[in-house]
Design an enzyme around this catalytic site. Structure first.
Site, PDB file in Angstrom:
ATOM      1  N   CYS A  83      -0.582   4.079   2.074  1.00 46.89           N
ATOM      2  CA  CYS A  83      -0.381   3.879   3.516  1.00 46.89           C
ATOM      3  C   CYS A  83       1.046   4.181   3.938  1.00 46.89           C
ATOM      4  O   CYS A  83       1.281   4.831   4.964  1.00 46.89           O
ATOM      5  CB  CYS A  83      -0.711   2.434   3.895  1.00 46.89           C
ATOM      6  N   ASP A  84       2.019   3.699   3.162  1.00 51.48           N
ATOM      7  CA  ASP A  84       3.410   3.678   3.621  1.00 51.48           C
ATOM      8  C   ASP A  84       4.366   4.537   2.813  1.00 51.48           C
ATOM      9  O   ASP A  84       5.533   4.669   3.176  1.00 51.48           O
ATOM     10  CB  ASP A  84       3.926   2.229   3.611  1.00 51.48           C
ATOM     11  N   CYS A 102       0.842  -1.204   0.000  1.00 49.79           N
ATOM     12  CA  CYS A 102       0.000   0.000   0.000  1.00 49.79           C
ATOM     13  C   CYS A 102       0.873   1.249   0.000  1.00 49.79           C
ATOM     14  O   CYS A 102       1.373   1.666   1.046  1.00 49.79           O
ATOM     15  CB  CYS A 102      -0.945   0.003   1.198  1.00 49.79           C
TER      16      CYS A 102
END
Length: 313
Positions: free
Chosen positions: A139-140, A136
């Site tokens: 996300c990261d 992701c």
């Protein structure tokens, strides 16, 4: 088997399931939640979560799931660490069976089974998970600001994530297995026009390089020429799709060809009265903890209204 049908059964945990439990419990629906084989869902393999509101210093994924579970239990949600293996949505009262064979009856069912990322299947991929390997970018990706990154994939999601990373990273190395992409033309054009996205055609990953301190590079090969090369990167993102955990519902609920459950517009209602869906089991667009939690809230509210309409509450 329950002597009396439960008001609400929640299948699956994670942000959607636990949020549904919090709202259902506070509405006196006495929810019973079955965590499944991966309690907490995908966030259990996520380290720092910095984009969920309310955590100014960030929080570890597993700790966040622990907090949500405790909050659900505070309002008397019963959490069972079991897997639901079979369902029967044919009647007005729904039936579900645990892996141990217990049969449970409920007036409403909230599905929060989520989705699982597809992986390449490399040993180094698993060894370096959360040490530079992620599924992701949204996300990261922030953790790799200013660093060289790589992404594997050729669909719209891969293109979206490559473009996201291109705003953070000096170079995004994009590995495409064939000599063309599966993505829509507009997404392909955007990626090709982005100067700091370098596309490698007919290219597959042989190994992700790194140690306990993190990813240091990736070894790829051209599947036409056999030529290999090592590329220095600190972040490696896999964007080859997700698989919704919905197979046990295929005989009962409407779903897309890819397995994502279909719900009514502006609602979490499925095609079966009293059955609701939340989180990544029906979301192949956003796939974020905050959106999953939001639909968990919606499902609990929809379940409460349904129970009121049939005179259970």
């Amino acid at each position: 088997m329950s002597k009396e049908p439960l008001k609400t059964v929640i299948i699956g945990s994670g942000p959607a399931g636990y949020t549904a439990a919090i709202y259902a419990a506070r509405a006196n629906l006495s929810p019973v939640l079955y965590t499944g084989k991966e309690p907490g869902g995908q966030l259990m393999i996520t380290t720092d979560v910095e984009n969920f509101p309310g955590y100014p210093d960030g929080i570890m994924g597993p700790q966040m799931m622990e907090d949500l579970r405790k909050q659900a239990e505070r309002f008397d949600t019963k959490v069972n660490y079991e897997l639901i293996e079979k369902v029967d949505f044919s009647g007005p009262v729904h039936k579900v069976w645990t892996e141990s064979g217990e049969e449970i009856h409920a007036h409403t069912v909230i599905i929060s089974t989520g989705a699982s990322a597809r992986w390449l299947g490399l040993e180094s991929e698993q060894r370096l998970m959360n040490k530079g390997v992620s599924a992701c970018a949204v996300c990261d990706g922030f953790f790799y600001r200013g660093k060289e990154t790589a992404i594997v994939g050729a669909g719209d999601s891969a293109c979206e994530e490559a473009l996201y990373l291109s705003n953070l990273c000096p170079t995004v190395h994009m590995f495409v297995r064939r000599d063309e992409m599966r993505a829509s033309k507009i997404m392909q054009d955007r990626v090709k026009k982005q100067e700091n996205i370098k596309i490698y055609w007919n290219t597959e990953t042989e190994e992700i390089l790194g140690d306990d301190n993190g990813v240091t590079g990736v070894r790829v090969f051209n599947n036409k020429t056999g030529e290999k090369q090592d590329i220095a990167v600190e972040g490696f993102f896999v964007a080859i799709g997700h698989v919704p955990n919905t197979s046990i519902f295929k005989d009962w609920l409407d779903m897309e060809d890819s397995g994502y459950l279909i719900h009514q517009p502006n609602s979490t209602k499925t095609n079966r009265p009293g059955v609701f869906v939340s989180g990544d089991a029906s979301d192949h667009v956003y796939r974020q903890a905050i959106t999953a939690a939001g639909t968990g809230c919606m499902a609990a509210l929809d379940a409460e209204r349904y129970l009121g309409s049939i005179g259970v509450i």
